[in-house]
Design a protein around this motif. Structure first.
Motif, PDB file in Angstrom:
ATOM      1  N   PRO A 231       0.832  -1.213   0.000  1.00 56.05           N
ATOM      2  CA  PRO A 231       0.000   0.000   0.000  1.00 56.05           C
ATOM      3  C   PRO A 231       0.863   1.259   0.000  1.00 56.05           C
ATOM      4  O   PRO A 231       1.768   1.410   0.821  1.00 56.05           O
ATOM      5  N   VAL A 232       0.554   2.161  -0.943  1.00 60.45           N
ATOM      6  CA  VAL A 232       1.361   3.364  -1.132  1.00 60.45           C
ATOM      7  C   VAL A 232       0.496   4.606  -0.942  1.00 60.45           C
ATOM      8  O   VAL A 232      -0.618   4.696  -1.469  1.00 60.45           O
ATOM      9  N   ARG A 233       1.028   5.545  -0.213  1.00 64.83           N
ATOM     10  CA  ARG A 233       0.399   6.860  -0.044  1.00 64.83           C
ATOM     11  C   ARG A 233       1.288   7.898  -0.712  1.00 64.83           C
ATOM     12  O   ARG A 233       2.502   7.915  -0.487  1.00 64.83           O
ATOM     13  N   VAL A 234       0.709   8.757  -1.545  1.00 67.70           N
ATOM     14  CA  VAL A 234       1.475   9.850  -2.119  1.00 67.70           C
ATOM     15  C   VAL A 234       1.479  10.997  -1.128  1.00 67.70           C
ATOM     16  O   VAL A 234       0.450  11.352  -0.550  1.00 67.70           O
ATOM     17  N   MET A 235       2.642  11.561  -0.903  1.00 62.57           N
ATOM     18  CA  MET A 235       2.808  12.684   0.016  1.00 62.57           C
ATOM     19  C   MET A 235       3.223  13.909  -0.787  1.00 62.57           C
ATOM     20  O   MET A 235       4.337  13.957  -1.314  1.00 62.57           O
ATOM     21  N   ILE A 236       2.316  14.864  -0.929  1.00 64.50           N
ATOM     22  CA  ILE A 236       2.674  16.109  -1.606  1.00 64.50           C
ATOM     23  C   ILE A 236       3.311  16.993  -0.544  1.00 64.50           C
ATOM     24  O   ILE A 236       2.646  17.733   0.180  1.00 64.50           O
ATOM     25  N   ALA A 237       4.620  16.861  -0.462  1.00 60.70           N
ATOM     26  CA  ALA A 237       5.347  17.452   0.656  1.00 60.70           C
ATOM     27  C   ALA A 237       6.710  17.943   0.193  1.00 60.70           C
ATOM     28  O   ALA A 237       7.541  17.121  -0.191  1.00 60.70           O
ATOM     29  N   PRO A 238       6.924  19.258   0.239  1.00 58.16           N
ATOM     30  CA  PRO A 238       5.953  20.250   0.665  1.00 58.16           C
ATOM     31  C   PRO A 238       5.167  20.837  -0.515  1.00 58.16           C
ATOM     32  O   PRO A 238       5.606  20.761  -1.658  1.00 58.16           O
ATOM     33  N   VAL A 239       4.005  21.421  -0.200  1.00 61.74           N
ATOM     34  CA  VAL A 239       3.317  22.291  -1.148  1.00 61.74           C
ATOM     35  C   VAL A 239       3.959  23.664  -1.013  1.00 61.74           C
ATOM     36  O   VAL A 239       3.954  24.250   0.072  1.00 61.74           O
ATOM     37  N   ILE A 240       4.540  24.159  -2.089  1.00 61.12           N
ATOM     38  CA  ILE A 240       5.226  25.460  -2.058  1.00 61.12           C
ATOM     39  C   ILE A 240       4.319  26.494  -2.698  1.00 61.12           C
ATOM     40  O   ILE A 240       4.116  26.483  -3.927  1.00 61.12           O
ATOM     41  N   PRO A 241       3.731  27.385  -1.913  1.00 66.97           N
ATOM     42  CA  PRO A 241       2.791  28.361  -2.474  1.00 66.97           C
ATOM     43  C   PRO A 241       3.478  29.298  -3.463  1.00 66.97           C
ATOM     44  O   PRO A 241       4.578  29.779  -3.220  1.00 66.97           O
ATOM     45  N   GLY A 242       2.825  29.495  -4.588  1.00 69.62           N
ATOM     46  CA  GLY A 242       3.384  30.367  -5.612  1.00 69.62           C
ATOM     47  C   GLY A 242       4.402  29.694  -6.510  1.00 69.62           C
ATOM     48  O   GLY A 242       4.926  30.313  -7.431  1.00 69.62           O
ATOM     49  N   GLN A 261      -2.943   4.543  -3.137  1.00 65.29           N
ATOM     50  CA  GLN A 261      -4.236   4.322  -2.493  1.00 65.29           C
ATOM     51  C   GLN A 261      -4.682   5.506  -1.642  1.00 65.29           C
ATOM     52  O   GLN A 261      -5.875   5.676  -1.396  1.00 65.29           O
ATOM     53  N   ALA A 262      -3.735   6.277  -1.156  1.00 60.90           N
ATOM     54  CA  ALA A 262      -4.050   7.372  -0.242  1.00 60.90           C
ATOM     55  C   ALA A 262      -3.151   8.563  -0.551  1.00 60.90           C
ATOM     56  O   ALA A 262      -2.189   8.462  -1.321  1.00 60.90           O
ATOM     57  N   ALA A 263      -3.475   9.701   0.059  1.00 61.58           N
ATOM     58  CA  ALA A 263      -2.709  10.917  -0.206  1.00 61.58           C
ATOM     59  C   ALA A 263      -2.727  11.827   1.019  1.00 61.58           C
ATOM     60  O   ALA A 263      -3.647  11.771   1.845  1.00 61.58           O
ATOM     61  N   SER A 264      -1.687  12.648   1.126  1.00 58.15           N
ATOM     62  CA  SER A 264      -1.608  13.653   2.185  1.00 58.15           C
ATOM     63  C   SER A 264      -0.805  14.834   1.657  1.00 58.15           C
ATOM     64  O   SER A 264      -0.161  14.742   0.605  1.00 58.15           O
ATOM     65  N   TRP A 265      -0.840  15.944   2.380  1.00 63.43           N
ATOM     66  CA  TRP A 265      -0.058  17.111   1.968  1.00 63.43           C
ATOM     67  C   TRP A 265       0.467  17.844   3.199  1.00 63.43           C
ATOM     68  O   TRP A 265      -0.110  17.762   4.288  1.00 63.43           O
ATOM     69  N   ILE A 266       1.582  18.525   3.018  1.00 60.77           N
ATOM     70  CA  ILE A 266       2.186  19.348   4.060  1.00 60.77           C
ATOM     71  C   ILE A 266       2.654  20.639   3.407  1.00 60.77           C
ATOM     72  O   ILE A 266       3.278  20.610   2.332  1.00 60.77           O
ATOM     73  N   VAL A 267       2.356  21.751   4.012  1.00 57.03           N
ATOM     74  CA  VAL A 267       2.797  23.032   3.478  1.00 57.03           C
ATOM     75  C   VAL A 267       4.294  23.217   3.721  1.00 57.03           C
ATOM     76  O   VAL A 267       4.869  22.592   4.627  1.00 57.03           O
ATOM     77  N   LEU A 268       4.920  24.053   2.932  1.00 59.05           N
ATOM     78  CA  LEU A 268       6.349  24.345   3.083  1.00 59.05           C
ATOM     79  C   LEU A 268       6.658  24.821   4.501  1.00 59.05           C
ATOM     80  O   LEU A 268       6.000  25.703   5.039  1.00 59.05           O
ATOM     81  N   ARG A 269       7.680  24.197   5.094  1.00 60.34           N
ATOM     82  CA  ARG A 269       8.137  24.559   6.430  1.00 60.34           C
ATOM     83  C   ARG A 269       9.569  25.086   6.340  1.00 60.34           C
ATOM     84  O   ARG A 269      10.420  24.449   5.729  1.00 60.34           O
TER      85      ARG A 269
END
Length: 362
Positions: A231-242, A261-269
């Motif tokens: 099982p694989v989750r895509v992680m959009i990490a980081p989301v870089i605004p602009g 199968q799943a997904a998550s995201w984290i904003v730029l830190r």
């Protein structure tokens, strides 16, 4: 003409690296300035190369009490990461080694041979209580030096033998080497994998994550793992605004098509030293977008480059954070992606018998 950077040797060649400076970490009492000693040989190679030091670990498991992390323990076979992602939140950890979070983080690495044996000892402790262990939480366990050292594979063999629930986060295609261990673990409900995808643009990825696999190769990795029943989750990490936020839906669709199968995201830190390093990168690679990117980052972090408060540090706040969250929710619903993966099994955990154990006689 810009002034030479005193943190680099004059004429130093930097190729395929994320950072462009090497200033001393925050714990250093003095700064460092590199100068010519007058003995330079014209033919001497000035290319900045990766160095790997060895550390004999005294412990393997690291515990955390963060309420916004889905795990409370992790194992990191390596310190530093050659992938060189300029946005990496783990860069400041190199300062604890008296090394720079800049180029040192991606060129002066630490491998920890023997960590698998230490881990096995910790898992056998009578006081140990099983819960999912995370791999790849600080630096990537499948970075290039894993080819030579093989520490991640050794750790996986221990976790598999103990029937221990395991979650892996990586960008490294070397994970495919270990499908022979991972697939049986997944079949027992003991494993899930998160693959980080920041952008689908190969050129931008090459500059953001200079030694990480290209986006298309990561999609292929998702496909191969999924085909093996992992099982694989895509992680959009980081989301870089602009800069990369406009790709959110396309990334999710491409990863879903590859088998995620799943997904998550984290904003730029941008904690501590990461902020000036990232701003230098913006000025060098996308100067026309630098002001916009940092304005959006600050809007999402209450006017600061970074807000370390629980809950807010991963998602941000305000209109831009709300818009990203809404777009993400609508996209995963449309694509049939889960936001959470099923819990891993803890009931199978059992230390394997050792040679000479009395119970092995019966």
């Amino acid at each position: 003409m810009s002034e030479p950077d005193p943190s680099l040797m004059p004429g130093q060649r930097i190729r395929a690296r994320g950072a462009s400076s090497n200033h001393a970490g925050r714990f250093e009492a003095q700064g460092r300035e590199r100068v010519e000693d007058g003995w330079d040989i014209a033919e001497e190679e000035r290319l900045l190369r990766t160095e790997i030091r060895l550390e004999r670990p005294r412990s393997a498991l690291t515990y955390n009490r963060s309420p916004d992390l889905p795990f409370d323990r992790s194992v990191n076979p390596y310190r530093g990461c050659e992938h060189g992602c300029i946005y990496c939140f783990a860069r400041p950890s190199h300062a604890y080694l008296n090394l720079s979070p800049g180029l040192d983080f991606e060129t002066k690495l630490v491998a920890r041979p023997g960590i698998a044996e230490v881990l096995a000892g910790e898992l056998r402790a009578r006081s140990y209580k099983v819960a999912t262990v995370a791999l790849g939480t600080n630096t990537d366990p499948y970075q290039p030096c894993e080819v030579e050292h093989g520490l991640m594979r050794q750790v996986l063999k221990v976790l598999s033998a103990f029937h221990h629930p395991t979650a892996i986060t990586t960008k490294g295609t070397l994970i495919e080497r270990d499908i022979d261990i991972l697939a049986p673990m997944a079949a027992r409900g003991l494993l899930r994998v998160g693959i980080s995808v920041t952008t689908l643009h190969a050129g931008l990825s090459r500059r953001l994550e200079p030694r990480a696999p290209a986006p298309e190769r990561r999609l292929q990795m998702i496909r191969r793992l999924s085909d093996a029943g992992i099982p694989v989750r895509v992680m959009i990490a980081p989301v870089i605004p602009g800069l990369t936020d406009s790709e959110l839906e396309r990334i999710l669709a491409a990863c879903r098509a590859a088998g995620a199968q799943a997904a998550s995201w984290i904003v730029l830190r941008l904690p501590r030293e990461v902020s000036p390093l990232f701003q230098d990168w913006l000025a060098q690679h996308v100067p026309e977008r630098a002001a916009k990117v940092m304005a959006r980052v600050r809007e999402m972090h209450g006017g600061q480059d970074y807000d370390a408060q629980w809950a807010r540090r991963m998602r941000g706040e305000g209109i831009w954070a709300d818009l990203v969250a809404q777009r993400f929710d609508k996209a995963v619903a449309r694509l049939g992606l889960a936001k959470q993966m099923p819990p891993l099994r803890c009931d199978l955990f059992a230390p394997p018998p050792r040679a000479g154990d009395q119970l092995a006689l019966f």
